[in-house]
Design a protein around this motif. Structure first.
Motif, short mmCIF file in Angstrom:
data_model
loop_
_atom_site.label_atom_id
_atom_site.label_comp_id
_atom_site.label_asym_id
_atom_site.label_seq_id
_atom_site.Cartn_x
_atom_site.Cartn_y
_atom_site.Cartn_z
N UNK A 84 1.03 -1.25 -0.09
CA UNK A 84 -0.12 -0.06 -0.04
C UNK A 84 0.82 1.38 0.07
N UNK A 85 0.22 2.36 -0.29
CA UNK A 85 1.16 3.57 -0.43
C UNK A 85 1.24 4.23 1.05
N UNK A 86 2.75 4.11 1.52
CA UNK A 86 2.95 4.20 2.88
C UNK A 86 3.13 5.94 3.00
N UNK A 87 2.80 6.49 4.05
CA UNK A 87 2.81 7.76 4.23
C UNK A 87 3.23 8.17 5.70
N UNK A 88 3.37 9.36 5.95
CA UNK A 88 3.61 9.57 7.44
C UNK A 88 2.29 9.61 8.32
N UNK A 89 1.06 10.01 7.66
CA UNK A 89 -0.22 10.04 8.22
C UNK A 89 -0.43 8.65 8.66
N UNK A 90 -0.29 7.70 7.58
CA UNK A 90 -0.72 6.46 7.83
C UNK A 90 0.31 5.56 8.77
N UNK A 91 1.45 5.93 8.90
CA UNK A 91 2.44 5.35 9.69
C UNK A 91 2.24 5.86 11.28
N UNK A 92 1.65 7.37 11.49
CA UNK A 92 1.22 7.41 12.90
C UNK A 92 0.32 6.99 13.24
N UNK A 93 -0.96 7.00 12.26
CA UNK A 93 -2.15 6.56 12.58
C UNK A 93 -2.15 5.00 13.11
N UNK A 94 -1.33 4.29 12.57
CA UNK A 94 -1.26 2.96 12.88
C UNK A 94 -0.43 2.85 14.02
N UNK A 95 0.20 3.92 14.61
CA UNK A 95 0.98 3.93 16.02
C UNK A 95 0.41 5.07 16.80
N UNK A 96 -1.04 4.95 17.17
CA UNK A 96 -1.63 6.24 18.03
C UNK A 96 -0.86 6.65 19.17
N UNK A 97 0.02 5.79 19.58
CA UNK A 97 0.65 6.14 20.96
C UNK A 97 1.47 7.27 20.59
N UNK A 278 -3.52 20.64 18.19
CA UNK A 278 -2.95 20.94 16.78
C UNK A 278 -2.35 19.66 16.47
N UNK A 279 -2.04 18.76 17.18
CA UNK A 279 -1.25 17.36 16.78
C UNK A 279 -2.30 16.48 16.17
N UNK A 280 -3.38 16.53 16.93
CA UNK A 280 -4.37 15.52 16.69
C UNK A 280 -5.08 15.87 15.32
N UNK A 281 -5.49 17.32 15.20
CA UNK A 281 -5.91 17.83 14.18
C UNK A 281 -5.17 17.38 12.71
N UNK A 282 -3.80 17.70 13.01
CA UNK A 282 -2.91 17.47 12.05
C UNK A 282 -2.97 15.88 11.34
N UNK A 283 -3.00 14.84 12.27
CA UNK A 283 -3.01 13.44 11.85
C UNK A 283 -4.31 13.16 11.45
N UNK A 284 -5.39 13.99 11.66
CA UNK A 284 -6.65 13.40 10.97
C UNK A 284 -7.01 14.31 10.06
N UNK A 285 -5.94 15.06 9.34
CA UNK A 285 -6.31 15.87 8.35
C UNK A 285 -5.23 15.86 7.13
N UNK A 286 -5.05 14.66 6.75
CA UNK A 286 -4.05 14.67 5.63
C UNK A 286 -4.52 15.57 4.26
N UNK A 287 -3.64 15.70 3.47
CA UNK A 287 -3.63 16.68 2.09
C UNK A 287 -5.28 16.19 1.60
N UNK A 288 -5.88 16.90 1.18
CA UNK A 288 -7.24 16.51 0.56
C UNK A 288 -8.36 16.40 1.35
#
Length: 314
Positions: A84-97, A278-288
């Motif tokens: 799958x296309x790996x991204x920063x947002x996907x990586x962090x959301x897979x590791x919510x800690x 702001x950190x939570x919003x950032x990781x729940x708001x990828x581009x698009x």
């Protein structure tokens, strides 16, 4: 007799070798050398045989000022072998800690723990030996689908930013919004209506290491005066740029170092949040990601009670 029998065998081997070289050179995809073609073939075979879940261990301590470069290095290294296309947002959301760790770098949170943080960039995100997990294909697909269903919603007079997935409300945060006045902003070079503008649009840009400027004077800030009167360096927390009604008007979502201003019309048009939020919003708001900025005076609280709130812009 032995020599005679060997000659056809040698000739046949040479013909086969010539044919293989000819095929790889001229029948492989256009403009690719034999080396690149072989490398791509190998890469595809590795991707098919790569384990579904990969554990990555940090070999050194990673601070906030190194954090994004570290994540980028992981994405660049493993993107070619994930299904799958790996991204920063996907990586962090897979590791919510990770999000929880970043939230805890909030100056005011650390203050409640009797810890004064002068330079947030020196705080540790990953201690040496920390483990991150690349999600398996099933989990990655779930996260990618959730990204498509997630949207931000801001109600200006209510001073609230909410994160929804479909109709399910995931988060609700207090915000500050633009003042009800017009002012000359040097950074814009003109008179600007400071009210936060309404409309629908998307998240179009992330600024992961933002500069802080006074939009009125254009002066760059390196330090900030906190609500408790103490001076600290400015934190490194991403700014989120919006495009509303097809226009990039400089209306950002970003943290404020003065949360005393939340719940007020006190900004130059941007939507301000707590540092942790702001950190939570950032990781729940990828581009698009979709965003709606509304101005609704008729609201319903969590208990279902309806009320009419103050018209702050009148």
């Amino acid at each position: 007799m032995k020599t005679y029998k060997m000659l056809p065998q040698i000739s046949t081997s040479l013909l086969v070798a010539i044919f293989v070289l000819f095929f790889l050179e001229y029948c492989s995809p256009k403009n690719e050398t034999f080396t690149s073609y072989r490398a791509k073939t190998l890469s595809r075979s590795v991707a098919k045989s790569a384990p579904e879940k990969i554990h990555i261990t940090t070999h050194k301590t990673i601070r906030i000022d190194q954090y994004f470069q570290f994540l980028d290095s992981i994405v660049n290294k493993y993107d070619s072998i994930t299904a799958y296309p790996l991204s920063e947002h996907l990586l962090v959301r897979a590791n919510p800690w990770i999000i929880d760790t970043l939230k805890n770098t909030d100056y005011y949170y650390m203050k409640t723990r009797d810890s004064f943080i002068y330079n947030q960039k020196e705080m540790i995100v990953f201690p040496k030996g920390a483990t991150l997990v690349l999600p398996d294909s099933t989990r990655a697909k779930q996260l990618l689908e959730s990204f498509k269903k997630t949207r931000l919603s801001v109600n200006i007079p209510e001073f609230k930013l909410r994160i929804f997935m479909d109709t399910l409300r995931l988060y609700e945060f207090p915000v500050r919004v633009g003042r009800n006045e017009k002012k000359f902003l040097k950074m814009a070079g003109r008179m600007v209506d400071l009210k936060t503008e309404t409309g629908s649009g998307t998240i179009v840009k992330h600024v992961r290491n933002p500069d802080y400027h006074n939009p009125v004077s254009g002066q760059q800030y390196l330090v900030t005066k906190r609500d408790d009167g103490k001076i600290t360096k400015l934190p490194q927390i991403p700014f989120i740029e919006t495009e509303i009604n097809g226009i990039r008007n400089g209306q950002l979502i970003h943290p404020t170092t003065n949360p005393i201003t939340l719940g007020k019309a006190s900004s130059n048009g941007c939507i301000g949040t707590k540092e942790a939020d702001a950190w939570v919003i950032y990781y729940y708001a990828p581009i698009g990601t979709k965003i709606n900025i509304n101005y609704n005076l008729n609201v319903t609280d969590a208990t279902g009670k309806k009320s009419v709130i103050q018209d702050i812009y009148k």
